[in-house]
Design an enzyme around this catalytic site. Structure first.
Site, PDB file in Angstrom:
ATOM      1  CD  GLN A   1       2.173  -1.153   5.290  1.00 38.14           C
ATOM      2  OE1 GLN A   1       1.948  -2.229   5.807  1.00 38.14           O
ATOM      3  NE2 GLN A   1       2.606  -0.111   5.980  1.00 38.14           N
TER       4      GLN A   1
ATOM      5  CG  ASP B   1      -1.587  -1.148   1.623  1.00 38.87           C
ATOM      6  OD1 ASP B   1      -1.552  -2.110   0.851  1.00 38.87           O
ATOM      7  OD2 ASP B   1      -2.201  -1.163   2.701  1.00 38.87           O
TER       8      ASP B   1
ATOM      9  CD1 TRP C   1       2.991  -7.474   3.262  1.00 37.67           C
ATOM     10  CD2 TRP C   1       3.137  -9.052   4.822  1.00 37.67           C
ATOM     11  NE1 TRP C   1       2.418  -6.988   4.409  1.00 37.67           N
ATOM     12  CE2 TRP C   1       2.498  -7.938   5.384  1.00 37.67           C
ATOM     13  CE3 TRP C   1       3.340 -10.178   5.641  1.00 37.67           C
ATOM     14  CZ2 TRP C   1       2.040  -7.900   6.691  1.00 37.67           C
ATOM     15  CZ3 TRP C   1       2.902 -10.146   6.958  1.00 37.67           C
ATOM     16  CH2 TRP C   1       2.257  -9.014   7.471  1.00 37.67           C
TER      17      TRP C   1
HETATM   18  C1  FRU Z   1      -3.924  -3.580   2.716  1.00 41.60           C
HETATM   19  C2  FRU Z   1      -3.297  -4.067   3.998  1.00 41.60           C
HETATM   20  C3  FRU Z   1      -3.660  -3.138   5.149  1.00 41.60           C
HETATM   21  C4  FRU Z   1      -2.536  -3.360   6.121  1.00 41.60           C
HETATM   22  C5  FRU Z   1      -1.366  -3.572   5.206  1.00 41.60           C
HETATM   23  C6  FRU Z   1      -0.332  -4.525   5.725  1.00 41.60           C
HETATM   24  O1  FRU Z   1      -3.275  -4.022   1.577  1.00 41.60           O
HETATM   25  O2  FRU Z   1      -3.723  -5.387   4.272  1.00 41.60           O
HETATM   26  O3  FRU Z   1      -4.929  -3.350   5.692  1.00 41.60           O
HETATM   27  O4  FRU Z   1      -2.355  -2.272   6.968  1.00 41.60           O
HETATM   28  O5  FRU Z   1      -1.886  -4.048   3.982  1.00 41.60           O
HETATM   29  O6  FRU Z   1       0.805  -4.532   4.935  1.00 41.60           O
END
Ligand code: FRU
Length: 456
Positions: free
Chosen positions: A56, A40, A64
């Site tokens: 992110q 995000d 991730w």
């Molecule tokens: C959306 C999300 C958010 C969270 C983030 C974690 O893509 O799931 O809700 O804060 O990504 O990386």
């Protein structure tokens, strides 16, 4: 033992990564991180005449992981300068990740509000809101009062474990944040928090509660007013597919309505899917110095093959081009910025597309196009009989498989189209219909020559 993450360690790793970077598919004109995984956009804000974009970020791998906030800035929304990592999960209250959040400027200081993600030893999750600030726009200090809002302030009917993604705004001298919260009825909810000083926060209201057929969790809410209308943008998980709409498991919607500031509730009037491609999620917006409302989204989505990771290219994820939002005939329109187009080399049918490129097409009837080679191509175009603009990824060599139980190789939007603006980058295709009435964004990794032609 949990791994110890710090901003210093992240910056040192970015300067001297152990995994080699392969830029074959790295976008040229779309934002991507120097290395590692991004999702995000966060803290998208206009500060001291420059656009700041946080995101992110997991610098250590192309998947991730414990979330950091990457950071970049731009004078023109076209050329980005990478800045040091802004936040790392280095505190007891954000130990498993600095999740999504937003930024606001107060007294020439840049403030961030973000979610601390915590997984307790028994496996239970706590998501709590925190603040950090910066006076130089580069180095951020987490405040000693953190966390500023925990699940304890929420009404009983909400699930405190899913309480994340605060988006800040100011109204009449008071600060507010819209925050995603899951409802025990298994529907999405957006709550409103309020503060006079950005430090002392309280629960204000359930701003909007979803219906059973609108998904089970609404991530990344954004609230703003535009052209006299109140607008909520958020990303529902599990919004049911309806014809050409909501055909990804995770969608993004723009909701028009009216806020009653007495009760602090949002009255929903209409819902539209924001983008009809395969890859658009968690958008966030800002208002810039010219009063423009500009939105940028993550150019990917959850639960799909991540090609650069499969290929061990050392990076994954990019942002869409920024889009200016306006309201036209009761719908949100997303116009690609003229400054973005000005930077893109123009291509024509019959060209081999070597770099990022821009193509404009007018339509009087159906027209179908393809880009790629005989064994590896993507098709897109307009079917006038069905009144559909589409992107079809079924003939790609690198197939992108999702968690959806239905076919997702072709995505489309129902619209009477007269003009397409097509932006091609090394990892994506972005189509704006009728100047932004609709859009389709899809990642596309083409392995061979990218020959652009019209299909007869
Ligand atoms: C959306 C999300 C958010 C969270 C983030 C974690 O893509 O799931 O809700 O804060 O990504 O990386």
């Amino acid at each position: 033992m949990t791994e110890h993450f710090t901003v210093e360690r992240a910056n040192a790793y970015i300067a001297a990564p152990t995994e080699a970077l392969d830029t074959t598919f790295k976008p040229e004109k779309h934002f991507s991180a120097p290395i590692g995984w991004i999702n995000d956009p966060n803290g998208f804000v206009y500060f001291r005449g420059e656009y700041h974009l946080f995101y992110q970020f997991y610098p250590y791998d192309s998947v991730w992981g414990p979330m950091h906030w990457g950071h970049a800035k731009s004078k023109d929304l076209v050329n980005w300068e990478h800045l040091p990592v802004a936040l790392a999960p280095d505190q007891e209250y954000d130990k498993d990740g600095c999740f999504s959040g937003s930024a606001i400027v107060k007294d020439d200081t840049l403030w961030l509000m973000y979610t601390g993600h915590n997984v307790d030893p028994d496996g239970s999750v706590r998501q709590i809101q925190n603040m950090a600030y910066s006076t130089d726009g580069v180095t951020f200090t987490k405040i000693k009062e953190n966390p500023v809002a925990t699940g304890d302030i929420l009404p009983e009917e909400l699930v405190a474990a899913d309480f994340r993604d605060p988006k800040l705004f100011e109204k009449d001298g008071r600060y507010y944040a819209v925050v995603a919260a899951k409802h025990k009825d298994n529907v999405g909810t957006i709550v409103l928090l309020g503060s006079d000083d950005l430090v002392d926060w309280s629960f204000e209201s359930i701003f909007l509660k979803g219906e059973a057929d609108q998904g089970f969790m609404w991530e990344c809410p954004d609230y703003f007013s535009l052209g006299g209308q109140d607008v909520l943008v958020f990303s529902p998980m599990g919004y049911p597919k309806a014809g050409n709409d909501f055909a990804n498991l995770n969608s993004s919607v723009a909701v028009l309505g009216t806020v009653d500031w007495e009760t602090k509730t949002f009255k929903l009037e209409s819902v539209q899917e924001i983008d009809h491609g395969h890859d658009f999620y968690a958008p966030q917006s800002l208002e810039d110095g010219q009063g423009r409302r500009i939105m940028i989204g993550w150019e990917h989505t959850w639960g799909r093959t991540v090609i650069p990771h499969e290929l061990r290219h050392g990076w994954a994820g990019s942002m869409t081009l920024p889009r200016q939002l306006t309201i036209v005939n009761g719908r949100v329109k997303q116009t690609v910025l003229s400054e973005s187009i000005a930077e893109l080399p123009k291509v024509a049918l019959g060209d081999v597309v070597e770099s990022a490129a821009y193509l404009e097409l007018s339509l009087e009837a159906s027209r179908h196009f393809r880009i790629g080679s005989a064994e590896d191509f993507v098709t897109f175009g307009y079917d006038a009989d069905r009144e559909e603009v589409y992107i079809d990824r079924s003939k790609l060599a690198y197939q992108l498989v999702g968690e959806e139980k239905w076919e997702t190789t072709r995505r489309a939007v129902t619209v009477k189209a007269t003009r397409l603006q097509v932006v091609i980058d090394k990892n994506s295709l972005e189509i704006f219909v009728n100047g932004g009435q609709e859009s389709l964004t899809s990642v596309v990794y083409l392995t061979q020559e990218r020959y652009l032609e019209e299909l007869k």
